[in-house]
Design a protein around this motif. Structure first.
Motif, mmCIF file in Angstrom:
data_model
loop_
_atom_site.group_PDB
_atom_site.id
_atom_site.type_symbol
_atom_site.label_atom_id
_atom_site.label_comp_id
_atom_site.label_asym_id
_atom_site.label_seq_id
_atom_site.Cartn_x
_atom_site.Cartn_y
_atom_site.Cartn_z
ATOM 1 N N PHE A 28 -7.189 -7.644 1.379
ATOM 2 C CA PHE A 28 -7.663 -7.215 2.322
ATOM 3 C C PHE A 28 -7.905 -7.665 3.828
ATOM 4 N N LEU A 29 -8.370 -8.272 4.627
ATOM 5 C CA LEU A 29 -8.515 -9.220 5.378
ATOM 6 C C LEU A 29 -6.988 -9.045 6.262
ATOM 7 N N VAL A 30 -6.005 -9.447 5.735
ATOM 8 C CA VAL A 30 -4.489 -9.802 6.024
ATOM 9 C C VAL A 30 -3.622 -8.499 5.902
ATOM 10 N N GLY A 31 -3.604 -8.134 4.669
ATOM 11 C CA GLY A 31 -2.861 -6.833 5.069
ATOM 12 C C GLY A 31 -2.948 -5.552 5.558
ATOM 13 N N PRO A 32 -4.227 -5.397 6.093
ATOM 14 C CA PRO A 32 -3.526 -4.446 7.093
ATOM 15 C C PRO A 32 -3.291 -4.918 8.877
ATOM 16 N N MET A 33 -3.439 -5.953 8.999
ATOM 17 C CA MET A 33 -2.927 -6.304 10.054
ATOM 18 C C MET A 33 -1.684 -5.978 10.363
ATOM 19 N N GLN A 34 -1.532 -6.107 11.467
ATOM 20 C CA GLN A 34 -0.347 -5.250 12.762
ATOM 21 C C GLN A 34 0.392 -6.344 12.989
ATOM 22 N N ASP A 35 -0.156 -7.542 13.529
ATOM 23 C CA ASP A 35 0.671 -8.683 13.625
ATOM 24 C C ASP A 35 -0.122 -10.152 12.949
ATOM 25 N N VAL A 36 0.423 -10.647 11.959
ATOM 26 C CA VAL A 36 -0.667 -11.904 11.516
ATOM 27 C C VAL A 36 -0.519 -13.267 12.927
ATOM 28 N N LEU A 37 -1.246 -13.928 12.885
ATOM 29 C CA LEU A 37 -1.014 -14.875 13.953
ATOM 30 C C LEU A 37 -0.548 -14.889 15.016
ATOM 31 N N LYS A 44 1.547 -6.776 5.297
ATOM 32 C CA LYS A 44 1.967 -6.897 4.395
ATOM 33 C C LYS A 44 3.156 -7.590 4.158
ATOM 34 N N ASP A 45 4.289 -7.637 5.376
ATOM 35 C CA ASP A 45 5.261 -8.705 4.560
ATOM 36 C C ASP A 45 4.798 -9.900 4.692
ATOM 37 N N PHE A 46 3.913 -10.287 5.452
ATOM 38 C CA PHE A 46 3.317 -12.515 6.020
ATOM 39 C C PHE A 46 3.205 -12.710 4.403
ATOM 40 N N LEU A 47 2.186 -11.505 3.528
ATOM 41 C CA LEU A 47 1.855 -11.356 1.966
ATOM 42 C C LEU A 47 2.910 -11.407 1.203
ATOM 43 N N THR A 48 3.722 -10.883 1.494
ATOM 44 C CA THR A 48 5.201 -10.646 0.493
ATOM 45 C C THR A 48 5.945 -11.802 1.032
ATOM 46 N N GLN A 49 6.354 -12.572 2.100
ATOM 47 C CA GLN A 49 7.370 -13.613 2.222
ATOM 48 C C GLN A 49 6.506 -14.721 2.168
ATOM 49 N N VAL A 224 -1.621 -8.403 -4.211
ATOM 50 C CA VAL A 224 -1.750 -6.836 -4.843
ATOM 51 C C VAL A 224 -2.241 -6.321 -4.230
ATOM 52 N N VAL A 225 -3.851 -7.160 -3.529
ATOM 53 C CA VAL A 225 -4.836 -6.395 -3.090
ATOM 54 C C VAL A 225 -4.252 -5.807 -1.451
ATOM 55 N N GLY A 226 -3.840 -6.158 -0.771
ATOM 56 C CA GLY A 226 -3.170 -6.729 1.161
ATOM 57 C C GLY A 226 -1.303 -5.708 0.497
ATOM 58 N N THR A 227 -1.520 -5.772 -0.625
ATOM 59 C CA THR A 227 0.088 -4.643 -0.325
ATOM 60 C C THR A 227 0.389 -3.033 -0.965
ATOM 61 N N GLN A 228 -0.672 -3.061 -2.096
ATOM 62 C CA GLN A 228 -0.331 -2.068 -3.085
ATOM 63 C C GLN A 228 -1.498 -0.631 -1.827
ATOM 64 N N GLY A 229 -0.416 0.326 -2.481
ATOM 65 C CA GLY A 229 -1.456 1.471 -1.940
ATOM 66 C C GLY A 229 -2.274 2.112 -2.509
ATOM 67 N N MET A 230 -3.795 2.505 -1.929
ATOM 68 C CA MET A 230 -4.679 2.677 -1.719
ATOM 69 C C MET A 230 -4.320 4.242 -2.227
ATOM 70 N N ASP A 231 -3.798 5.053 -1.651
ATOM 71 C CA ASP A 231 -3.788 6.646 -0.984
ATOM 72 C C ASP A 231 -3.031 6.887 -2.944
ATOM 73 N N ILE A 232 -1.988 6.289 -3.538
ATOM 74 C CA ILE A 232 -1.747 6.976 -4.616
ATOM 75 C C ILE A 232 -2.819 6.207 -5.615
ATOM 76 N N LEU A 233 -2.951 5.192 -4.964
ATOM 77 C CA LEU A 233 -4.474 5.238 -6.414
ATOM 78 C C LEU A 233 -5.120 6.670 -6.384
ATOM 79 N N ILE A 234 -6.212 7.031 -5.709
ATOM 80 C CA ILE A 234 -6.872 8.249 -5.329
ATOM 81 C C ILE A 234 -6.012 9.044 -5.861
ATOM 82 N N ALA A 235 -4.666 9.286 -5.459
ATOM 83 C CA ALA A 235 -4.300 10.538 -6.220
ATOM 84 C C ALA A 235 -3.892 10.067 -7.407
ATOM 85 N N LEU A 236 -4.209 10.136 -8.070
ATOM 86 C CA LEU A 236 -4.313 9.630 -9.955
ATOM 87 C C LEU A 236 -5.458 8.575 -10.256
ATOM 88 N N LEU A 237 -6.471 9.486 -9.318
ATOM 89 C CA LEU A 237 -7.699 8.495 -9.359
ATOM 90 C C LEU A 237 -8.822 8.820 -10.793
#
Ligand code: ASP
Length: 433
Positions: A28-37, A44-49, A224-237
């Motif tokens: 939750f904390l890192v996912g939305p960050m624009q520039d990590v550290l 998202k890329d930080f978490l993935t890589q 999973v938490v940092g990269t999966q889009g919540m918007d699609i989750l809401i569309a298919l709520l």
């Protein structure tokens, strides 16, 4: 550190839960960050890589031992049943119960899909635009035939089956080897010992690997938490809500099964299954969870060694109740969204194919999606929608894998109890948790 905290930290299930919780917070904390550290990389890329690879190493370690685990444990389970009648009886009971609960689970899925109409009014074209063509192109919308499913269960080359992780083929081969060894009796005593010792080796290996699970769980969850889009989750709520409701119902039904068929309280079961369930939830793979489930079911729930090593791996390969529910609901979802009704004849076909789909699904993340092609084709529904629900799949996968491994363990316990080999004292002893 207090004695309670130290004793809790000494328990693997607690460390896994800690990994899961910290993973959610970190994601939750890192996912939305624009520039990590200040590294010039977004969250998202930080978490993935950098974070996900820790989880991937953990999953790879587990995958490394899954084929040997299923192979040696099935064989050693079968050869420990020297009574051919007992083997047949247990095998039939196990397979019969797995098939019945699978078909029942599909019916629960269909019932929830019919009552809650998750696909009614869903604008598929809007969703398609939302998901994008890249995801649609990546959809594993492969067609399957039912007959082919059976044909494919028999390996033509065992080494190939093992190297390609064709679990059902490995199961078939292991059953053949085990049964034949039993027929040969003492003549192949050395081989019998070799298989039993190999099973011990694999169990020990897994014990070592599993110590790494809190870190793997942390990494996978934060990714999973940092990269999966919540918007699609809401569309298919509505779909998500229906699946969650049905899975939860099935979870409670397992407790009812323990009361009705096992004549015991289900609470020790739920309490002691926490560790494999947490692992299933965070890895989305019943294959990855099998070894932990085997250990817990044998040592803490009180199931005999032979049932644990024969029935549970069989269940993990052919019984997926959460997957069955999901396949049932998704078929109704698409039938409602595309406005293509499923008539009563096709409903029976749906029950059959979804049950077979849950048998054939691989115990890996997204295993259902591959089988969904077969299910949708069998009732005349288009396949291109699969890509659309792929967006919410990972989250739902976490839940259905938890149900999958819980179902395997319940049936293993009930079959063992019906054979009179179950140790109720261990089951009721809450200190062994
Ligand atoms: N991930 C599930 C499992 O491993 C299979 C599925 O996709 O339903 O049990």
């Amino acid at each position: 550190m207090t004695a309670t905290a130290r004793s809790l930290l000494g328990k693997l299930w607690f460390r896994v839960l800690l990994g899961l919780t910290l993973g959610v917070l970190f994601g939750f904390l890192v996912g939305p960050m624009q520039d990590v550290l200040g590294l010039g990389i977004n969250g998202k890329d930080f978490l993935t890589q950098y974070v996900k690879p820790v989880g991937t190493i953990f999953i790879n370690l587990i995958k490394m031992v899954v084929v040997p685990l299923i192979f040696f444990s099935l064989i050693s389970g079968i050869i420990s049943m020297t009574d051919a009648e007992a083997f047949k009886r247990i095998g039939l009971k196990a397979v019969g119960s797995f098939l019945m609960t699978g078909a029942f689970a599909v019916c629960i899925g269909i019932m929830f899909g019919t009552v809650f109409h998750p696909g009614l009014g869903v604008d598929l074209s809007a969703l398609r635009a939302h998901v994008g063509t890249a995801a649609a192109a990546a959809a594993p919308a492969k067609e399957f035939s039912m007959v082919q499913l059976f044909v494919d269960m028999v390996p033509t080359n065992v080494v190939k089956a093992m190297s390609e992780d064709q679990i059902l083929q490995v199961v078939v081969f292991a059953i053949f080897v085990g049964v034949t060894l039993n027929k040969l009796g003492e003549k192949t005593q050395m081989l019998n010992d070799l298989f039993k010792q190999s099973a011990l080796l694999v169990f020990k290996l897994i014990e070592l690997i599993i110590r790494f699970s809190p870190y793997g769980v942390f990494a996978l969850t934060s990714w999973v938490v940092g990269t999966q889009g919540m918007d699609i989750l809401i569309a298919l709520l509505k779909l998500v809500g229906t699946v969650v409701g049905a899975l939860f119902t099935q979870y409670l039904l397992f407790g009812l099964m323990i009361i009705l068929f096992g004549r015991m309280s289900p609470f020790p079961f739920y309490r002691k299954m926490a560790e494999p369930q947490l692992l299933a939830f965070s890895t989305s793979s019943s294959k990855a969870t099998l070894s932990t489930a085997m250990k817990v079911v044998n040592e803490r729930i009180g199931v005999s060694k032979s049932s644990t090593s024969f029935v549970l791996p069989l269940g993990a390969s052919i019984n997926m109740d959460g997957t069955a529910i999901y396949l049932g609901i998704c078929a109704l979802f698409f039938s409602q969204a595309y406005e293509i009704p499923i008539d009563s004849h096709h409903m029976l076909v749906l029950i059959l194919t979804a049950t077979l789909g849950s048998i054939g699904a691989a115990g890996i993340p997204g295993g259902s999606l591959i089988m969904m092609g077969m299910v949708l084709t069998s009732v005349g529904l288009p396949l291109d929608g699969i890509a659309l629900i792929a967006g919410v799949d990972r989250i739902l996968d976490m839940l259905r894998t938890t149900v999958n491994i819980t179902g395997d363990s319940v049936i293993t316990m009930l079959v063992d109890k019906s054979e009179g080999t179950f140790d109720k004292k261990i089951y009721e002893n809450m200190d062994v948790a």
